[in-house]
Every structure is written in structure tokens, then in C-alpha cells.
Write an enzyme that holds these catalytic residues in place. Structure first.
Site, short mmCIF file in Angstrom:
data_model
loop_
_atom_site.label_atom_id
_atom_site.label_comp_id
_atom_site.label_asym_id
_atom_site.label_seq_id
_atom_site.Cartn_x
_atom_site.Cartn_y
_atom_site.Cartn_z
N HIS A 74 45.43 89.08 59.46
CA HIS A 74 46.36 89.49 58.24
C HIS A 74 46.59 88.63 57.63
O HIS A 74 47.38 88.54 56.54
CB HIS A 74 47.59 90.10 58.80
CG HIS A 74 47.33 91.55 59.54
ND1 HIS A 74 46.45 92.44 59.11
CD2 HIS A 74 47.96 92.09 60.51
CE1 HIS A 74 46.44 93.46 60.19
NE2 HIS A 74 47.41 93.31 60.79
N GLU A 126 50.33 91.87 56.11
CA GLU A 126 49.33 91.40 55.25
C GLU A 126 50.05 91.12 53.66
O GLU A 126 49.99 90.14 53.18
CB GLU A 126 48.00 92.04 54.99
CG GLU A 126 47.18 91.39 54.07
CD GLU A 126 45.98 92.40 53.53
OE1 GLU A 126 45.21 92.87 54.52
OE2 GLU A 126 45.42 92.47 52.57
#
Ligand code: F3S
Length: 282
Positions: A74, A126
Site C-alpha cells: 500500500h 494507501e
């Protein structure tokens, strides 16, 4: 019971790379930390914990003095690199190259004076990482409805990017809305192909089968999106974490074909166990 498993089910390239990195580092020895759980899969995380891998947070990082930190697919906010570098802690960056690309686009456009718009879930790690490259005045839109009520300055330049796991059709709707509003902006579709392929294939299978199984961790947003997509096509769609959860599922007698797909953080052995259960026990 007959079943049809999606070819794109399970680990994507970036997740496989991150998980492999942890196992490789374990073989090298020394204390290993992952910044947050390496993937949204409790079984894998527990296995790694048993092998001595510890999950750490930003707070833990500040007091860390030894070991190797692995950054998951991420990606992480800029500040994490700053702390790691300041403290001279070893780290292996397993951020997916597709996520890295978003960081680079956002940083470059931000430096050129554009205001950044991120289509994504503001609480997803993310997006936390992406926004750290976007300056102070970035905007996050989670849905076309949010884009619709957004009032932007039409003299300004914008760059629109998306979380890699954002839903493609929602992204297109957001682009259409901005188009209609006449904003001057640059669109970079940063939705990852792995997600797109997995979603398209899941939808296709869900239309053909009598029941659909989506395997994924309870915190995995890409798995939940698969569930959302499949549920629209197939009323009997089940979201499970492992084959154990299937014990509670009673399928109607009319079911002849079961579809199976899995989110990006589902390891192969879990998919195989589900296939085995469907074949023998349904
Ligand atoms: Fe990377 Fe796409 Fe997977 S962005 S982590 S390959 S879903």
C-alpha cells in the site's frame, strides 16, 4: 458441486511481492517488523507473527532501535521514510510500483502548482500515503455523489488520481461530473489493472453461476468491492474468510454451479481449501 474459479482470484503482483519480501527477509535472519499488517489477511499475518515478525505502527517506529522494517504494498506516508532515515533504521520498501507511480505523479503535479484530487477511501492506508505527497489543500472524493456537490475554483488546475483499488465505473462517473462542471484538470487513471481484471471477471462469473463465493479478509476493501459487484449479479453471494465459514452456509437445492473469486490478499491455499469444500461438502 461444480464450481468455476476466477483466474484472477487471489494475490496480485504487488501483494505477492510484499509477502515474498517478508519471507525472504526472515530467511536472512534478524528481527523483522512490518509497518502495519503486510496484507489484509489474518491467517498470513498470524503465520508471520509465529515466525517472529512484529507489526508496528508509527508510534512504535519512533522508539525502534534495531531490526528491519518492511513497508507493505500500500505504501506509507512520506513521514515514515523521514523517521526511518533519521533513525538510521534498515528498511525494505515493498511498496507496489503502481502505488509508487501515484506518489510520483502527485508530487510532481503538486510541485507544478496543481491541486490534487484523490478518488478513494480517506481512511485507507494507501490514500494516507498518497495524500502525504499532495500538499495541504488536496481533496478526497469517495463517490460520484461527493463529486457532484463539490464546488471547485474553475480558474485553478487540478490533477485527479485514484486509489489503485477504486471502482472503475465510479471513477468514470466522477470524471464525467468534473467534465460537466467544466473544471480544468488532468486525469490520471491510476486504478490498477489487477483490480480491474479481477472485478470484470468476478462480474462475468457471477452472472453465470447460481451462487457466488467471495473470499477475502474482513478489512480488505478490494474484497468487499468484489462482494458488492457480485451481489448485484447473483443474489446468493457469500463473503467468507476461509472454508470454515462455509459450514454455516446452506445452499438451496436448485444450486448447480458455484463461482469462486478472492481478493488480492487471499493466499492460494485458502482458495484451494474453498474449492475442496465446494466440491465435496456442498
Ligand atoms: Fe499493486 Fe495493483 Fe496489487 S497496485 S498491490 S498490483 S492491486
Amino acid at each position: 458441486m461444480e464450481y468455476l474459479t476466477a483466474k484472477s482470484a487471489g494475490f496480485c503482483f504487488g501483494v505477492k511481492r510484499a509477502v515474498d519480501t517478508v519471507y525472504e527477509q526472515l530467511n536472512k535472519g534478524g528481527k523483522i517488523y512490518t509497518y502495519g499488517p503486510i496484507i489484509h489477511n489474518e491467517t498470513v499475518v498470524e503465520d508471520l507473527e509465529q515466525k517472529g515478525v512484529s507489526v508496528i505502527s508509527f508510534e512504535d517506529l519512533k522508539t525502534l532501535t534495531e531490526g528491519t522494517v518492511i513497508i507493505r504494498s500500500h505504501g506509507v506516508p512520506k513521514e515514515v521514510y523521514e523517521v526511518l532515515n533519521e533513525k538510521g533504521i534498515d528498511y525494505v520498501d515493498a511498496t507496489c510500483p503502481f502505488v509508487k507511480r501515484i506518489h510520483q505523479i502527485v508530487e510532481k503535479d503538486r510541485n507544478e502548482g496543481k491541486r490534487i484530487i484523490i478518488a478513494g477511501n480517506p481512511n485507507h492506508p494507501e490514500v494516507e500515503g498518497i495524500k502525504s505527497y499532495a500538499g495541504e489543500d488536496f481533496i478526497i472524493v469517495e463517490s460520484p455523489e461527493e463529486a457532484e456537490v463539490l464546488n471547485l475554483d474553475s480558474d485553478k488546475e487540478y490533477t485527479l488520481v485514484s486509489q489503485t483499488t477504486f471502482n472503475m465505473s465510479k471513477f468514470k462517473d466522477i470524471v464525467d461530473i468534473f467534465e460537466k462542471k467544466g473544471y480544468y484538470y488532468n486525469v490520471v487513471n491510476t486504478i490498477c489493472n489487477a483490480t480491474n481484471e479481477r472485478q470484470t471477471e468476478a462480474k462475468e462469473i457471477a452472472t453465470k453461476v447460481d451462487a457466488m463465493i467471495v473470499i477475502g479478509g474482513s478489512h480488505s476493501s478490494n474484497s468487499r468491492k468484489l462482494f458488492e459487484i457480485c451481489s448485484k449479479e447473483c443474489k446468493l453471494t457469500y463473503f467468507i474468510q476461509t472454508s470454515e465459514d462455509l459450514k454455516a452456509v446452506e445452499l438451496p437445492d436448485s444450486v448447480e454451479l458455484v463461482g469462486i473469486t478472492a481478493g488480492a490478499s487471499t493466499p492460494n491455499n485458502i482458495i484451494e481449501e474453498v474449492q475442496k469444500y465446494v466440491r465435496a461438502d456442498f
